[in-house]
Design an enzyme around this catalytic site. Sequence first.
Site, PDB file in Angstrom:
ATOM      1  N   GLY A   1     -25.901  17.773 -11.643  1.00  0.00           N
ATOM      2  CA  GLY A   1     -26.696  18.022 -10.440  1.00  0.00           C
ATOM      3  C   GLY A   1     -26.305  19.329  -9.764  1.00  0.00           C
TER       4      GLY A   1
ATOM      5  NE  ARG B   1     -18.752  18.474 -11.482  1.00  0.00           N
ATOM      6  CZ  ARG B   1     -18.272  17.336 -11.015  1.00  0.00           C
ATOM      7  NH1 ARG B   1     -18.892  16.211 -11.302  1.00  0.00           N
ATOM      8  NH2 ARG B   1     -17.193  17.303 -10.276  1.00  0.00           N
TER       9      ARG B   1
ATOM     10  NE  ARG C   1     -37.579  27.051  -5.471  1.00  0.00           N
ATOM     11  CZ  ARG C   1     -38.062  26.526  -4.349  1.00  0.00           C
ATOM     12  NH1 ARG C   1     -37.331  25.748  -3.595  1.00  0.00           N
ATOM     13  NH2 ARG C   1     -39.289  26.772  -3.979  1.00  0.00           N
TER      14      ARG C   1
ATOM     15  N   GLY D   1     -23.613  13.283 -14.307  1.00  0.00           N
ATOM     16  CA  GLY D   1     -23.524  13.307 -12.844  1.00  0.00           C
ATOM     17  C   GLY D   1     -22.519  12.332 -12.285  1.00  0.00           C
TER      18      GLY D   1
ATOM     19  CD  GLU E   1     -28.888   8.212 -11.213  1.00  0.00           C
ATOM     20  OE1 GLU E   1     -28.893   9.413 -11.523  1.00  0.00           O
ATOM     21  OE2 GLU E   1     -29.945   7.523 -11.165  1.00  0.00           O
ATOM     22  CG  MET E   2     -29.277   9.612  -5.210  1.00  0.00           C
ATOM     23  SD  MET E   2     -29.072  10.465  -3.662  1.00  0.00           S
ATOM     24  CE  MET E   2     -30.715  10.368  -2.992  1.00  0.00           C
ATOM     25  CD  GLU E   3     -29.719  13.126  -8.949  1.00  0.00           C
ATOM     26  OE1 GLU E   3     -28.871  12.313  -9.376  1.00  0.00           O
ATOM     27  OE2 GLU E   3     -29.652  13.614  -7.809  1.00  0.00           O
TER      28      GLU E   3
ATOM     29  CB  SER F   1     -17.877  10.338  -7.425  1.00  0.00           C
ATOM     30  OG  SER F   1     -19.070   9.885  -6.822  1.00  0.00           O
ATOM     31  CG  ASP F   2     -18.969   7.353  -4.040  1.00  0.00           C
ATOM     32  OD1 ASP F   2     -19.262   8.493  -4.459  1.00  0.00           O
ATOM     33  OD2 ASP F   2     -19.808   6.476  -3.816  1.00  0.00           O
TER      34      ASP F   2
HETATM   35  N1  HPA Z   1     -25.441   6.963  -3.640  1.00  0.00           N
HETATM   36  C1  HPA Z   1     -26.255   7.724  -4.348  1.00  0.00           C
HETATM   37  N2  HPA Z   1     -25.840   8.644  -5.189  1.00  0.00           N
HETATM   38  C2  HPA Z   1     -24.512   8.805  -5.334  1.00  0.00           C
HETATM   39  C3  HPA Z   1     -23.608   8.027  -4.622  1.00  0.00           C
HETATM   40  C4  HPA Z   1     -24.109   7.053  -3.743  1.00  0.00           C
HETATM   41  O1  HPA Z   1     -23.361   6.334  -3.075  1.00  0.00           O
HETATM   42  N3  HPA Z   1     -22.351   8.433  -4.980  1.00  0.00           N
HETATM   43  C5  HPA Z   1     -22.502   9.423  -5.887  1.00  0.00           C
HETATM   44  N4  HPA Z   1     -23.811   9.652  -6.105  1.00  0.00           N
END
Ligand code: HPA
Length: 237
Positions: free
Chosen positions: A21, A25, A44, A90, A181-183, A205-206
């Site tokens: 993303g 990176r 961009r 990602g 995640e978001m993609e 990552s969390d």
């Molecule tokens: N939400 C969405 N996308 C993410 C998150 C999350 O908590 N952590 C890393 N990517």
Amino acid sequence: MATPHITAAEGEIAPLVLMPGDPRRAARIAEEFLADAKLVSDVRGIPCFTGIYEGVPMSVMASGMGVPSISIYATELYRFYGVKRIIRVGTAGAIQPKVRVRDVIVSTASHSNSSAHGLMIPGLTVSFAPTFDLLRAAVAAAEQITDVTVHVGPTYCSDHFYFSQPGWIQGLADLGTLAVEMEAVGLYGAAMREGREALVVLTASDHLLDAAGDMTAEERETSFRNMVTIAARALIS
Ligand code: HPA
């Protein structure tokens, strides 16, 4: 040749693409994993580098954040640059106790609240999933790496980072969903439309349900290298 969002000349982008993303990176992956990497587009501030991975031409291009952003880049790469395979590399938020921060996740399906579902075939709920050859190759590559825990299963692609209905995350966790995640839906949808191959490989990552400790710098490094190695080996398989 150029598209609204990519200015590389014809032939400057390899058929195999790694897609993080984050633009920084992308630069780091190009530096550490590709020989002779050359910047071929930077519209961009979204860079695309092309070089050589284990003797095979490979590109690394950032996707930006969210389904609309990755949909644009993936569609233009598949449709106008002849790209055959894209693997997103990602980060994700874990939502299962067994998934620890820094584990690697291979996404076998993507649940989502994205409007992409309704747009594929109006009136139908389409399934968003990776293509099998890449999935199989990534799982095989992961089995060769011993210092990482890899989870293979469904993930959730959210259109919102800061908003979720009460109960959604727990409900998804109860269905065995591994992480958020978001993609993924943007990439899997573009691959389906264009008849090409795609996969999403993530690093936790969390943790959303468990106050797990942050990754140390060293853990972040190892986990990131493992994820990119799995994806790059799958791409050349
Ligand atoms: N939400 C969405 N996308 C993410 C998150 C999350 O908590 N952590 C890393 N990517």
